[in-house]
Design a protein around this motif. Structure first.
Motif, PDB file in Angstrom:
ATOM      1  N   GLN A  24       0.792  -1.128   0.202  1.00 34.56           N
ATOM      2  CA  GLN A  24       0.018   0.073   0.157  1.00 34.56           C
ATOM      3  C   GLN A  24       0.847   1.162  -0.051  1.00 34.56           C
ATOM      4  OE1 GLN A  24      -3.737   0.252   2.417  1.00 34.56           O
ATOM      5  NE2 GLN A  24      -2.875   2.101   3.168  1.00 34.56           N
ATOM      6  N   LEU A  25       0.714   2.106  -0.924  1.00 37.33           N
ATOM      7  CA  LEU A  25       1.433   3.242  -1.142  1.00 37.33           C
ATOM      8  C   LEU A  25       0.697   4.669  -1.050  1.00 37.33           C
ATOM      9  CD1 LEU A  25       4.348   3.866  -3.424  1.00 37.33           C
ATOM     10  CD2 LEU A  25       2.521   5.463  -3.516  1.00 37.33           C
ATOM     11  N   SER A  26       1.091   5.692  -0.231  1.00 37.82           N
ATOM     12  CA  SER A  26       0.320   6.961  -0.461  1.00 37.82           C
ATOM     13  C   SER A  26       1.162   7.927  -0.943  1.00 37.82           C
ATOM     14  CB  SER A  26       0.211   7.130   1.023  1.00 37.82           C
ATOM     15  OG  SER A  26      -0.695   6.472   1.837  1.00 37.82           O
ATOM     16  N   ALA A  27       0.550   9.181  -1.624  1.00 41.64           N
ATOM     17  CA  ALA A  27       1.122  10.179  -2.262  1.00 41.64           C
ATOM     18  C   ALA A  27       0.479  11.410  -2.012  1.00 41.64           C
ATOM     19  CB  ALA A  27       1.071   9.663  -3.763  1.00 41.64           C
ATOM     20  N   ILE A  28       1.287  12.257  -1.498  1.00 40.09           N
ATOM     21  CA  ILE A  28       0.669  13.622  -1.487  1.00 40.09           C
ATOM     22  C   ILE A  28       1.567  14.503  -2.515  1.00 40.09           C
ATOM     23  CG2 ILE A  28       0.131  15.487   0.042  1.00 40.09           C
ATOM     24  CD1 ILE A  28       0.213  13.768   2.200  1.00 40.09           C
ATOM     25  N   TYR A  32       6.046  10.552  -1.677  1.00 38.77           N
ATOM     26  CA  TYR A  32       5.510   9.236  -1.503  1.00 38.77           C
ATOM     27  C   TYR A  32       5.658   8.566  -0.308  1.00 38.77           C
ATOM     28  CZ  TYR A  32       5.345  10.254  -6.592  1.00 38.77           C
ATOM     29  OH  TYR A  32       4.953  11.047  -7.779  1.00 38.77           O
ATOM     30  N   GLN A  33       4.952   7.706   0.161  1.00 39.53           N
ATOM     31  CA  GLN A  33       5.261   6.881   1.378  1.00 39.53           C
ATOM     32  C   GLN A  33       4.778   5.393   1.249  1.00 39.53           C
ATOM     33  OE1 GLN A  33       4.034   8.871   5.170  1.00 39.53           O
ATOM     34  NE2 GLN A  33       3.740   6.848   6.065  1.00 39.53           N
ATOM     35  N   LEU A  34       5.519   4.601   1.579  1.00 44.10           N
ATOM     36  CA  LEU A  34       5.165   2.920   1.507  1.00 44.10           C
ATOM     37  C   LEU A  34       4.651   2.523   2.725  1.00 44.10           C
ATOM     38  CD1 LEU A  34       5.304   0.708  -0.470  1.00 44.10           C
ATOM     39  CD2 LEU A  34       7.569   0.097   0.905  1.00 44.10           C
ATOM     40  N   ASP A  35       3.463   2.667   2.956  1.00 43.29           N
ATOM     41  CA  ASP A  35       2.469   2.414   4.183  1.00 43.29           C
ATOM     42  C   ASP A  35       2.480   0.773   4.359  1.00 43.29           C
ATOM     43  OD1 ASP A  35       1.518   5.036   3.986  1.00 43.29           O
ATOM     44  OD2 ASP A  35      -0.057   4.593   2.831  1.00 43.29           O
ATOM     45  N   TYR A  36       2.802   0.004   3.367  1.00 46.49           N
ATOM     46  CA  TYR A  36       2.729  -1.435   3.942  1.00 46.49           C
ATOM     47  C   TYR A  36       3.381  -2.179   2.791  1.00 46.49           C
ATOM     48  CZ  TYR A  36       1.356  -6.256   4.549  1.00 46.49           C
ATOM     49  OH  TYR A  36       1.474  -7.697   4.692  1.00 46.49           O
ATOM     50  N   ILE A  37       4.312  -3.271   2.848  1.00 48.04           N
ATOM     51  CA  ILE A  37       4.722  -4.180   1.712  1.00 48.04           C
ATOM     52  C   ILE A  37       4.902  -5.462   2.570  1.00 48.04           C
ATOM     53  CG2 ILE A  37       7.035  -3.631   1.978  1.00 48.04           C
ATOM     54  CD1 ILE A  37       7.334  -3.895  -0.790  1.00 48.04           C
ATOM     55  N   SER A  38       4.435  -6.563   1.967  1.00 43.50           N
ATOM     56  CA  SER A  38       4.517  -7.858   2.671  1.00 43.50           C
ATOM     57  C   SER A  38       5.800  -8.504   2.251  1.00 43.50           C
ATOM     58  CB  SER A  38       3.373  -8.704   1.809  1.00 43.50           C
ATOM     59  OG  SER A  38       3.677  -9.009   0.499  1.00 43.50           O
ATOM     60  N   PHE A 104      -2.832   3.926  -3.182  1.00 44.52           N
ATOM     61  CA  PHE A 104      -2.844   2.883  -3.914  1.00 44.52           C
ATOM     62  C   PHE A 104      -2.507   1.740  -3.189  1.00 44.52           C
ATOM     63  CE2 PHE A 104      -2.429   5.257  -7.817  1.00 44.52           C
ATOM     64  CZ  PHE A 104      -1.927   6.492  -7.255  1.00 44.52           C
ATOM     65  N   CYS A 105      -3.380   0.655  -3.555  1.00 46.24           N
ATOM     66  CA  CYS A 105      -3.186  -0.748  -3.016  1.00 46.24           C
ATOM     67  C   CYS A 105      -2.781  -1.702  -4.211  1.00 46.24           C
ATOM     68  CB  CYS A 105      -4.244  -1.150  -2.316  1.00 46.24           C
ATOM     69  SG  CYS A 105      -4.619  -0.401  -0.707  1.00 46.24           S
ATOM     70  N   GLY A 106      -1.734  -2.630  -4.083  1.00 46.55           N
ATOM     71  CA  GLY A 106      -1.388  -3.102  -5.423  1.00 46.55           C
ATOM     72  C   GLY A 106      -0.398  -4.431  -4.987  1.00 46.55           C
ATOM     73  N   ILE A 107       0.090  -5.010  -5.972  1.00 44.64           N
ATOM     74  CA  ILE A 107       0.928  -6.027  -6.067  1.00 44.64           C
ATOM     75  C   ILE A 107       1.976  -6.050  -6.806  1.00 44.64           C
ATOM     76  CG2 ILE A 107      -1.302  -7.809  -5.694  1.00 44.64           C
ATOM     77  CD1 ILE A 107      -1.316  -8.689  -8.213  1.00 44.64           C
ATOM     78  N   ILE A 108       3.043  -6.727  -6.499  1.00 45.91           N
ATOM     79  CA  ILE A 108       4.324  -6.768  -7.279  1.00 45.91           C
ATOM     80  C   ILE A 108       4.567  -8.101  -7.450  1.00 45.91           C
ATOM     81  CG2 ILE A 108       6.788  -6.302  -7.135  1.00 45.91           C
ATOM     82  CD1 ILE A 108       6.063  -4.361  -5.052  1.00 45.91           C
ATOM     83  N   VAL A 109       4.340  -8.487  -9.092  1.00 42.65           N
ATOM     84  CA  VAL A 109       4.544  -9.824  -9.578  1.00 42.65           C
ATOM     85  C   VAL A 109       5.882  -9.874 -10.364  1.00 42.65           C
ATOM     86  CG1 VAL A 109       3.521 -11.395 -10.987  1.00 42.65           C
ATOM     87  CG2 VAL A 109       2.220  -9.884  -9.639  1.00 42.65           C
TER      88      VAL A 109
END
Length: 562
Positions: A24-28, A32-38, A104-109
Motif C-alpha cells: 500500500q502506497l500513499s502520495a501527497i 510518496y510513502q510506503l505504508d505497507y509491503i508484504s 494505492f493498493c497493489g501487488i508486485i509480480v
C-alpha cells in the motif's frame, strides 16, 4: 475514482495467502510513502523500494507513478530489479483520494520468466488470474465477516438507497429489525413512509438529505416510536458513494433513552445540591468578605498610623538637623564676602610692595618662589567662587529638608507646585547623578494650589523614586516631568523610560500592601498612600499608563483655588 469506505480489507491476512508481494502506497503531490509491503526485501520505505529498481528503468518508474497520481488512475509498471536481474510487474489500484492524498493498493509480480520465455505467457496469466481469484475469495470472506459483525452489534445499522428510490432500505442489521419488530426479508426495499408514521418518516428523511447535502457524516438525536413509547437514539448518518457519486445513506443508531433518563435524575440531584451549596457558600463568602474588609481596614489604618508617626518623627528630626546645619552654613556663607574683600586688600598691598620694591630681600624672594605667589593670587578668586557654590548648594539642600519637615502639618496651605517638585529632585539628586539619569522638565505657568504640602511632597518623592528604580538596568535613562494648567485644575505627568508595568500589575498598583518588590524591599503602601493623598485628601485623580515603546507614566490632576 470512487470506492466503498465501508469495506475494510485485512491486507496482512491477504498477503499470507497470495504469492505476490502486496503493498500500500500513499502520495501527497510528489511526496510518496510506503505504508505497507508484504516482502521486506523490497525495503520498508519508498526510497529503499526505488533503490531496488534498475537505474535504466528508474525514471520510467517514477514517471508512471506520477502519471497515476496526477490523473487519479490506477498505477501500472513493468521493469527490472537491479540486484537480481529480474523483471517485476506492479499493478496498483487507486483505492482512496482524500483531499490531496492518494492511496494505492497493489501487488508486485515477478514476470522474469514471462519476459524470458514468451511461450510461458499463458501460464503466467493463469497464475495471475488464480491469484486474483484468491483475493476475490478473501474479499468475499471479509464481507461475510463484516456482515456477521454488523448483525451482532448492539447498535442498529441500516443503509438506504436514494439515487433511484425515495430512500429504500437495502441493508438492515439484526438489531434494527428487532428494535422495530420488522421482518428483514419482507421490509427490505421499503421506505420510511412504508414503515413509520408520516411525521417520523419525514423527520428521518430530512436528516438523510441533510447528510447527503453535507457530503460528510453528521450526528443527530432522533426520536423513535417503539413499543408504545418514544425512545431517543444518537444517530450517525453518512453519505455512501460509488463511481457515479453519492447513492445513499448509511446510519448507526445507539439507544440513549435510559442514559438520558439517568442523566436527568442526576442533573436534578446536582441542581438541588448546588442550590444548597450556593446558598451556604454565599453566606460564607459574605462573612469572609466582611472579615477581609475589616482586616484590610485595620491593617491599612495601622500602616498609615505607623507611616504618619514615622513621617512626623522624621519631620522633627529633619527640621532639627536642617536648623543645626543652616546656622554655621549661613555664618560661613555670610563671611565669604568679607574674607574675599580682605584677601583682595592684602593682594593689593602685595602688588603695591612689588611696585615700589621690585627687588626684595633674598629671604622674601625665596618665600615668594616657594609658595608660588603668582599662582595663589590668580587662583584665590576660583577658591572663593567654589566656596560660594558649595555653601549655596548646602543652603538649597537645607531648604528642601525644611520643606519635607512639614510632613506633619495638618492645615491646608497655598504653595507653588514647582517648588515642591524641585525640592524633591534636589533630595534625590545623588541617586539621579549616580545612575546617569537625564531629567527633562516642561513646566507650564500654573496657579498656586491649596494642599497639604508635606503629604504632597511625599507623593512626588514616591513617584520619582519609583521612576529611578524602574530605570535600573535600562540603557537610555530618562525622566520627564510635565505640568500643565487647565481651567480648574493642574495636571502633572511623570514619565520614565524604564521597564514598564504589565497590565495585570497596573490594575492593582494602588491596592494597599501590593508590591512587586522582593520580601523586605517594599511595604506596598507607597502608591496606596499616594492614591489616598491625591484622591481622598485633595479631591484629585491619579492614573498610571503604559508608554510606547517602553516605560510608565503617572498622571496626577489636582484642583486649583484662587
Amino acid at each position: 475514482m470512487n470506492f466503498n469506505p465501508n469495506i475494510e480489507i485485512d491486507i496482512p491476512a491477504i498477503a499470507a495467502k497470495v504469492p505476490s508481494v502486496i503493498f500500500q502506497l500513499s502520495a501527497i503531490e510528489s511526496d510518496y510513502q510506503l505504508d505497507y509491503i508484504s516482502d521486506r526485501d523490497f525495503g520498508s520505505t519508498f526510497e529503499a523500494f526505488v533503490d531496488r529498481i534498475d537505474p535504466r528503468d528508474a525514471d520510467r518508474f517514477r514517471w508512471s507513478l506520477k502519471k497515476a497520481v496526477d490523473r487519479a488512475i490506477d498505477w501500472q509498471f513493468e521493469g527490472r530489479i537491479e540486484s537480481d536481474s529480474k523483471w517485476i510487474q506492479i499493478s496498483a489500484e487507486l483505492t482512496e483520494i482524500h483531499q490531496n492524498k492518494a492511496t494505492f493498493c497493489g501487488i508486485i509480480v515477478d514476470i522474469t520468466k514471462h519476459k524470458q520465455i514468451e511461450l510461458d505467457l499463458r501460464k503466467s496469466r493463469e497464475k495471475l488470474i488464480d491469484s486474483l481469484s484468491s483475493q476475490v475469495a478473501k474479499l468475499q470472506q471479509n464481507q461475510d465477516l463484516l456482515k456477521n459483525i454488523i448483525d451482532h452489534t448492539n447498535a442498529s445499522i441500516f443503509v438506504k438507497e436514494y439515487r433511484n428510490t425515495n430512500g429504500s432500505y437495502i441493508l438492515l442489521n439484526r438489531e434494527f429489525v428487532q428494535r422495530f419488530n420488522f421482518d428483514r426479508e419482507r421490509d427490505l426495499g421499503k421506505t420510511d413512509l412504508d414503515l413509520f408514521d408520516a411525521e417520523t418518516a419525514k423527520s428521518f428523511q430530512t436528516a438523510d438529505r441533510a447528510a447527503l447535502a453535507a457530503g460528510v457524516p453528521i450526528q443527530i438525536e432522533e426520536l423513535e416510536p417503539r413499543g408504545g413509547e418514544i425512545r431517543t437514539s444518537i444517530v450517525v448518518k453518512f453519505p455512501l458513494f460509488d463511481d457515479l457519486g453519492a447513492f445513499g445513506i448509511g446510519g448507526i443508531a445507539t439507544d440513549i433513552t435510559d442514559l438520558k433518563r439517568a442523566k436527568q435524575v442526576l442533573e436534578q440531584a446536582n441542581e438541588e445540591l448546588e442550590h444548597h451549596v450556593t446558598e451556604r457558600t454565599a453566606e460564607l463568602v459574605q462573612r469572609n468578605q466582611e472579615l477581609e474588609t475589616t482586616l484590610l481596614r485595620l491593617n491599612q489604618t495601622q500602616t498609615q498610623l505607623i507611616q504618619s508617626e514615622k513621617m512626623s518623627g522624621l519631620g522633627q528630626l529633619v527640621a532639627g538637623i536642617a536648623h543645626e546645619i543652616n546656622n554655621p552654613v549661613n555664618f560661613i556663607h555670610g563671611n565669604l564676602s568679607y574674607a574675599n574683600t580682605y584677601t583682595q586688600d592684602l593682594i593689593g598691598l602685595i602688588r603695591l610692595y612689588q611696585k615700589h620694591y621690585p627687588s626684595p630681600a633674598a629671604e622674601i624672594q625665596h618665600t615668594i618662589d616657594e609658595i608660588d605667589l603668582t599662582f595663589l593670587i590668580n587662583d584665590i578668586d576660583s577658591v572663593f567662587a567654589s566656596m560660594r557654590t558649595g555653601t549655596t548648594r548646602i543652603q538649597s539642600i537645607v531648604q528642601s529638608l525644611r520643606s519635607f519637615s512639614r510632613l506633619d502639618e495638618a492645615d491646608l496651605k497655598t504653595v507653588d507646585l514647582h517648588e515642591g517638585i524641585e525640592q524633591t529632585l534636589t533630595l534625590l539628586q545623588h541617586r539621579i547623578k549616580s545612575q546617569k539619569i537625564t531629567v527633562t522638565k516642561h513646566y507650564d505657568t500654573v496657579a498656586p494650589i491649596q494642599c497639604y504640602a508635606g503629604q504632597l511632597n511625599q507623593v512626588w518623592m514616591n513617584l520619582i523614586t519609583n521612576a529611578i528604580e524602574a530605570l535600573e538596568g535600562v540603557e537610555h535613562r530618562t525622566i520627564e516631568i510635565h505640568t500643565q494648567q487647565h481651567t480648574d485644575q493642574v495636571e502633572v505627568r511623570i514619565r520614565d523610560t524604564g521597564t514598564g508595568i504589565t497590565s495585570n500589575v497596573r490594575s492593582r498598583i494602588f491596592d494597599p500592601f501590593f508590591t512587586t518588590k522582593p520580601v523586605g524591599k517594599g511595604t506596598g503602601m507607597g502608591l496606596a498612600i499616594s492614591y489616598q493623598t491625591i484622591v481622598e485628601q485633595h479631591q484629585g485623580a491619579i492614573d498610571c499608563y503604559e508608554v510606547s515603546p517602553q516605560g510608565t507614566e503617572f498622571v496626577i490632576k489636582l484642583p486649583t483655588f484662587s
